[in-house]
Design a protein around this motif. Structure first.
Motif, PDB file in Angstrom:
ATOM      1  N   PHE A   1      29.255  25.800  34.598  1.00 51.68           N
ATOM      2  CA  PHE A   1      30.019  27.018  34.854  1.00 51.68           C
ATOM      3  C   PHE A   1      29.397  27.858  35.966  1.00 51.68           C
ATOM      4  N   GLY A   2      28.567  27.245  36.811  1.00 52.25           N
ATOM      5  CA  GLY A   2      28.067  27.913  38.006  1.00 52.25           C
ATOM      6  C   GLY A   2      26.757  28.658  37.842  1.00 52.25           C
ATOM      7  N   LYS A   3      25.999  28.346  36.794  1.00 51.39           N
ATOM      8  CA  LYS A   3      24.748  29.077  36.553  1.00 51.39           C
ATOM      9  C   LYS A   3      23.727  28.830  37.669  1.00 51.39           C
ATOM     10  N   THR A   4      23.500  27.572  38.015  1.00 48.13           N
ATOM     11  CA  THR A   4      22.488  27.247  39.021  1.00 48.13           C
ATOM     12  C   THR A   4      22.870  27.800  40.389  1.00 48.13           C
ATOM     13  N   LEU A   5      24.134  27.669  40.761  1.00 53.32           N
ATOM     14  CA  LEU A   5      24.589  28.199  42.048  1.00 53.32           C
ATOM     15  C   LEU A   5      24.434  29.721  42.100  1.00 53.32           C
ATOM     16  N   ASN A   6      24.745  30.399  41.012  1.00 48.78           N
ATOM     17  CA  ASN A   6      24.600  31.864  40.990  1.00 48.78           C
ATOM     18  C   ASN A   6      23.142  32.286  41.128  1.00 48.78           C
ATOM     19  N   LEU A   7      22.234  31.584  40.456  1.00 47.78           N
ATOM     20  CA  LEU A   7      20.821  31.931  40.593  1.00 47.78           C
ATOM     21  C   LEU A   7      20.320  31.616  41.996  1.00 47.78           C
ATOM     22  N   SER A   8      20.825  30.540  42.579  1.00 47.07           N
ATOM     23  CA  SER A   8      20.478  30.215  43.964  1.00 47.07           C
ATOM     24  C   SER A   8      20.939  31.333  44.894  1.00 47.07           C
ATOM     25  N   MET A   9      22.133  31.843  44.660  1.00 53.17           N
ATOM     26  CA  MET A   9      22.639  32.959  45.464  1.00 53.17           C
ATOM     27  C   MET A   9      21.752  34.194  45.306  1.00 53.17           C
ATOM     28  N   LEU A  10      21.336  34.482  44.072  1.00 50.21           N
ATOM     29  CA  LEU A  10      20.439  35.615  43.841  1.00 50.21           C
ATOM     30  C   LEU A  10      19.119  35.428  44.577  1.00 50.21           C
ATOM     31  N   TYR A  11      18.617  34.201  44.575  1.00 47.51           N
ATOM     32  CA  TYR A  11      17.357  33.928  45.280  1.00 47.51           C
ATOM     33  C   TYR A  11      17.486  34.286  46.759  1.00 47.51           C
ATOM     34  N   TYR A  12      18.533  33.785  47.417  1.00 52.76           N
ATOM     35  CA  TYR A  12      18.682  34.029  48.850  1.00 52.76           C
ATOM     36  C   TYR A  12      18.987  35.492  49.160  1.00 52.76           C
ATOM     37  N   PHE A  13      19.590  36.189  48.208  1.00 52.17           N
ATOM     38  CA  PHE A  13      19.856  37.610  48.452  1.00 52.17           C
ATOM     39  C   PHE A  13      18.573  38.433  48.406  1.00 52.17           C
ATOM     40  N   PHE A  14      17.773  38.248  47.370  1.00 48.84           N
ATOM     41  CA  PHE A  14      16.613  39.114  47.172  1.00 48.84           C
ATOM     42  C   PHE A  14      15.350  38.633  47.892  1.00 48.84           C
ATOM     43  N   SER A  15      15.261  37.340  48.205  1.00 46.16           N
ATOM     44  CA  SER A  15      14.000  36.778  48.691  1.00 46.16           C
ATOM     45  C   SER A  15      13.616  37.288  50.078  1.00 46.16           C
ATOM     46  N   ASN A  16      12.326  37.600  50.236  1.00 50.12           N
ATOM     47  CA  ASN A  16      11.794  37.970  51.544  1.00 50.12           C
ATOM     48  C   ASN A  16      11.034  36.809  52.186  1.00 50.12           C
TER      49      ASN A  16
END
Length: 442
Positions: free
Chosen positions: A47-62
């Motif tokens: 249901f898109g859990k891994t993709l959503n966490l991947s998106m969060l990673y790229y949003f917040f990561s420095n």
């Protein structure tokens, strides 16, 4: 026409290679507005859990320049939220592949994941940690660590990064419960739950270096399981309104998908096949099934069944009481069963308490509450099969369970004996079948 991201759960790859993407970036806004220190979001498989966490990673990561990934997304319309973009060290782990048959194998796989995360920050850790921390780091990287050191590894890493970068750390952990399910099925449940409990508590409880953490999984394990003592945990299951449209596709999103691939003519059939999952007051489709359907040029099929591990479901149904089997059969024929839904439970209790089986079927996506209400603090739901795809999965699963005690050759001999009137052979095979498949209590 854009390509479909079959089997791709890396947000950066999907955006940069121009795959079709249903925009779920507003998940960032909802998480920040929620303000939870540790957030657990259980959802069914695919249901898109891994993709959503991947998106969060790229949003917040420095750790890199990822601003362009969000230039044309929904979250870009919120300048106040975009100020958080690229501001944090982010530790991202997924346990989705820690599904092995022994404790030693599972321990080694988790250790390998931790080593890989450490390696991502290698340059900073080598050049900035003191002599004592350097020895700890080298022990982890060389495999010369103790069990306790590995349990504390995420806590150590977050504190080291906070000291080095001057920013608190975000932890993203995908499929936190996958090792627990495998451990239960293969007989090392106690070892695994003890390790995961210590691993998560060290990293997430009273960790001054933690900005916030987001965990995903399928089930919410009870606090007296692996979350004992983790008093800063905020759980939003499929029964809660929060995040109800951030996993799975809404009708509007499905219409966008079907229009893009010229399949709107099958909209009504698509709804019957893949819609019907009720997440609080939001009805959603299974994303994997929809994408597979489009990839197969509009051919309907049970695509989700080929991705899901049915071993635990099969085990519970095989050992179920006659009453439970009769109720499941009534659901297969369209009935609605009203049951209490337990949001949290310990995995071994499922075989001791058949009422928990209903909750398991709800949270894994095999049943859905068409209507739910709180009664004296407990969720009560009117449970039914979500759609035609799941109905087909039940049919296949039940047939497989019934066929297990009989080998293919035995079935052929049984049919021939029945056709030829050979009562002796027929009786012998039926006798063996009943001994292997029917409980003495039936």
């Amino acid at each position: 026409m854009k390509r479909l991201p079959i089997g791709i759960s890396d947000f950066k790859e999907i955006v940069e290679l121009h795959y079709f993407y249903i925009d779920k970036t507003l998940l960032v806004k909802e998480i920040l507005n929620k303000g939870s220190k540790v957030l657990l979001l259980p959802r069914p498989r695919r249901f898109g859990k891994t993709l959503n966490l991947s998106m969060l990673y790229y949003f917040f990561s420095n750790a890199g320049e990822y601003n362009n990934l969000f230039a044309n997304t929904a979250i870009a319309q919120y300048p106040d939220i975009m100020t958080y973009q690229g501001q944090y060290p982010v530790v991202f782990l997924t346990f989705k592949d820690v599904k092995v048959s022994t404790w030693q194998q599972a321990f080694e796989r988790i250790a390998a994941l931790v080593v890989n995360v450490f390696r991502q920050f290698e340059a900073d850790l080598i050049s900035h940690v003191n002599e004592y921390d350097q020895r700890y780091y080298e022990n982890i990287m060389s495999g010369n660590y103790t069990k306790t050191q590995l349990e504390n590894s995420l806590e150590w890493l977050t504190k080291a990064l906070w000291k080095i970068k001057g920013k608190k750390v975000i932890i993203l952990l995908d499929e936190y419960d996958a090792p627990i399910h495998a451990a239960y099925q293969h007989g090392y449940y106690q070892e695994m739950t003890e390790f995961i409990r210590n691993f998560l508590s060290a990293a997430l409880k009273d960790n001054t270096a933690l900005e916030f953490g987001v965990l995903t999984g399928i089930l919410r394990t009870a606090k007296d399981g692996i979350f004992s003592g983790l008093n800063n945990l905020n759980v939003c299951t499929i029964l809660n309104e929060d995040f109800s449209d951030k996993f799975g596709f809404t009708q509007e999103e499905v219409d966008t998908l079907l229009e893009h691939y010229a399949l709107m003519g099958k909209r009504d059939e698509v709804k019957q096949w893949y819609n019907g999952y009720q997440f609080a007051n939001t009805t959603v489709y299974n994303p994997w099934s929809l994408i597979s359907f489009v990839d197969k040029k509009g051919a309907f099929g049970c695509y989700w069944a080929n991705t899901s591990d049915n071993a635990l479901i099969k085990r519970l149904i095989t050992h179920a009481s006659t009453e439970l089997l009769m109720q499941l059969e009534s659901v297969l024929h369209g009935a609605v069963v009203r049951q209490r839904i337990e949001e949290a439970f310990i995995v071994p209790s499922m075989e001791r308490n058949e009422l928990i089986v209903w909750s398991l079927l709800v949270f894994t996506g095999y049943l859905t509450p068409k209507r739910q209400e709180l009664v004296k603090g407990r969720f009560m739901g009117d449970l039914t099969i979500p759609n035609q795809e799941i109905h087909g999965i039940y049919d296949d699963l039940l047939q497989e369970i019934l066929r297990q005690p009989l080998q293919v050759n035995s079935v052929r001999v049984l049919l021939r004996a029945l056709q030829e009137g050979d009562g002796v052979v027929f009786e012998k095979i039926i006798h063996e079948y009943l001994l292997n498949s029917i409980s003495m209590f039936d």
